[in-house]
Design a protein around this motif. Structure first.
Motif, PDB file in Angstrom:
ATOM      1  N   HIS A 119      38.892  47.818  30.038  1.00 40.48           N
ATOM      2  CA  HIS A 119      37.925  48.429  30.949  1.00 40.48           C
ATOM      3  C   HIS A 119      37.715  49.906  30.653  1.00 40.48           C
ATOM      4  O   HIS A 119      38.651  50.592  30.233  1.00 40.48           O
ATOM      5  N   THR A 171      34.352  45.456  30.156  1.00 35.53           N
ATOM      6  CA  THR A 171      33.757  45.764  31.461  1.00 35.53           C
ATOM      7  C   THR A 171      33.691  47.274  31.668  1.00 35.53           C
ATOM      8  O   THR A 171      34.647  48.001  31.377  1.00 35.53           O
ATOM      9  N   ALA A 219      26.183  39.343  36.691  1.00 37.38           N
ATOM     10  CA  ALA A 219      27.518  38.923  36.243  1.00 37.38           C
ATOM     11  C   ALA A 219      28.109  37.943  37.245  1.00 37.38           C
ATOM     12  O   ALA A 219      28.051  38.161  38.461  1.00 37.38           O
ATOM     13  N   TYR A 237      34.044  38.398  34.534  1.00 36.71           N
ATOM     14  CA  TYR A 237      34.953  39.551  34.545  1.00 36.71           C
ATOM     15  C   TYR A 237      36.311  39.229  33.906  1.00 36.71           C
ATOM     16  O   TYR A 237      37.074  40.140  33.590  1.00 36.71           O
ATOM     17  N   ASN A 289      30.130  43.606  30.838  1.00 40.27           N
ATOM     18  CA  ASN A 289      29.949  43.555  32.279  1.00 40.27           C
ATOM     19  C   ASN A 289      29.858  44.979  32.823  1.00 40.27           C
ATOM     20  O   ASN A 289      30.512  45.890  32.304  1.00 40.27           O
ATOM     21  N   LYS A 327      29.943  47.069  36.666  1.00 41.17           N
ATOM     22  CA  LYS A 327      30.113  47.000  38.118  1.00 41.17           C
ATOM     23  C   LYS A 327      30.132  48.418  38.689  1.00 41.17           C
ATOM     24  O   LYS A 327      30.812  49.296  38.164  1.00 41.17           O
TER      25      LYS A 327
END
Length: 417
Positions: free
Chosen positions: A232, A264, A304, A309, A319, A321
């Motif tokens: 991430h 992500t 998504a 995830y 992804n 967010k």
């Protein structure tokens, strides 16, 4: 014709015999063997690339994705990088015999804990032929023996590389059985190797989820494993615009087919350059999958799903967010991360410290790309894998991680009362 069981037993016995020699070999001799491996790879680069082309053609003929083709591919630049990593390992301290703890006891005994080779290491891996060199280099320098089993996609490359490694070992006065390659492609060979715990001390699988799961389920010996890399990048509200774009794009798009590529992106809701950051990724050919808030920023982004995830895409897919706080970003990572690498981009010292202290992954980056989680980048010369577990090693595994402890006690006739 030699059957599979006899074949693997022979590999195991040969490794144990070779271990008696390599475990006692002086550093100078091991480094000489490594220098010969580097020399022979350099002198035979054209031959290796020609054999590698056969593997690329085979991989494409099977309709495999270009991300896998990239993992298989060797070129002059990559071979040069492999040689540089060997030269770095040569310069590293030999961990064998290193005293990591010493205590003089009240009764006069001297208690030392030293690092010693583990024994025979079975390495099972997929696709990337550079792993053959990385594994051989580290196993050799750390005084171990190795049995290597690469993927069918890289068969010709691996055989070519191993012929040069074997020659280097012999020319350095070491048994060629210090590093052996499994040249049989039947799956049954792996199954037989995984129950050969009387000869093999540890197995290291390096590849996809299916491979790792199969090895963990079947192996009778300890497994030192690397799970998938669901990494991430979190962009805090205080992040510098240019830095956030460079780190995020590099983490995803510099080489998306490897385990330390980010999957992500988490963005603080108050970060003022959300749209510009997403556009930078799109310009780098990254397909975005976003939460509902992300879709409001740029139309046309696919929503998504929950299962996305958890995915390791190994491709130009990411992804996105939007989160309301660093705490929410941390909770998201705790839920979906594989424990590999997480990065925060921020100018806030306290937010950075909070992220570092509360993220339980093998590597945490502050204002740096996830792509740096690599043995070479960390100064280890090469790596035999990146462990996402906490025993016996965690993170990039180099020379020290291929040794274990031995207690040596010096006495003068002491007995315990």
């Amino acid at each position: 014709m030699e059957n599979i069981k006899d074949y693997v037993i022979k590999l195991g016995k040969n490794s144990k015999e070779a271990f008696k020699i390599i475990s006692k070999a002086p550093t100078k001799q091991k480094n000489y063997a490594l220098s010969l491996i580097a020399k022979y790879l350099s002198e035979n680069a054209d031959y290796i690339i020609a054999e590698n082309k056969k593997d690329i053609e085979f991989t494409r003929s099977k309709g495999r994705p270009e991300s896998l083709v990239d993992r298989v591919m060797l070129n002059e630049k990559r071979i040069k990088g492999i040689i540089e990593s060997i030269n770095t390992v040569i310069l590293l301290d030999d961990p064998v015999g290193k005293v990591v703890y010493s205590s003089r006891r009240p009764n006069g005994m001297l208690v030392n804990k030293v690092r010693v080779p583990i024994g025979t290491i079975l390495m099972i891996y997929e696709a990337r032929p550079n792993v053959t060199v990385d594994a051989a280099t580290l196993i050799l320098k750390s005084g171990n023996t190795g049995i290597l089993r690469g993927g069918t996609e890289s068969y010709h490359s691996n055989i070519a590389i191993m012929s040069l490694i074997s020659k280097a070992l012999e020319d350095a006065g070491l048994p060629r059985e210090v590093i052996q390659y499994v040249d049989k492609t039947e799956h049954e060979v792996v199954d037989e190797l995984l129950v050969l715990d009387q000869y093999i001390d540890v197995v290291i699988p390096r590849g996809g989820e299916g491979l790792i799961k199969s090895v963990v389920e079947k192996a009778k010996m300890p497994v030192l494993r690397q799970e998938k890399g669901v990494c991430h990048v979190y962009v805090d509200k205080s992040a510098d615009k240019e830095m956030a774009e460079r780190i995020t794009v590099n983490s995803k798009a510099q080489r998306p087919s490897v385990c330390n590529a980010a999957e992500t992106l988490l963005i603080h809701k108050d970060y003022p350059y959300k749209k510009e950051l997403l556009e930078a990724l799109i310009r780098s050919n990254v397909k975005l999958k976003g939460c509902k808030e992300t879709i409001k920023i740029i139309s046309g982004i696919e929503e998504a799903k929950e299962e996305d995830y958890y995915k390791e895409y190994l491709d130009y897919i990411m992804n996105v967010k939007i989160v309301s706080s660093t705490e929410e970003a941390i909770e998201h990572i705790r839920k979906y991360s594989s424990g590999h690498t997480e990065a925060i981009v921020t100018r806030d010292y306290f937010e950075a410290n909070k992220f570092v202290s509360e993220i339980d992954s093998s590597t945490v980056m502050i204002n740096a790309s996830t792509r740096f989680t690599d043995g070479g980048e960390f100064g280890l010369g090469a790596e035999i894998g990146i462990s996402t577990h906490k025993f016996h090693a965690r993170g990039p595994m180099g020379l020290m991680e291929l040794t274990t402890d031995k207690w040596i006690v010096y006495g003068e006739g002491q007995i315990r009362e």
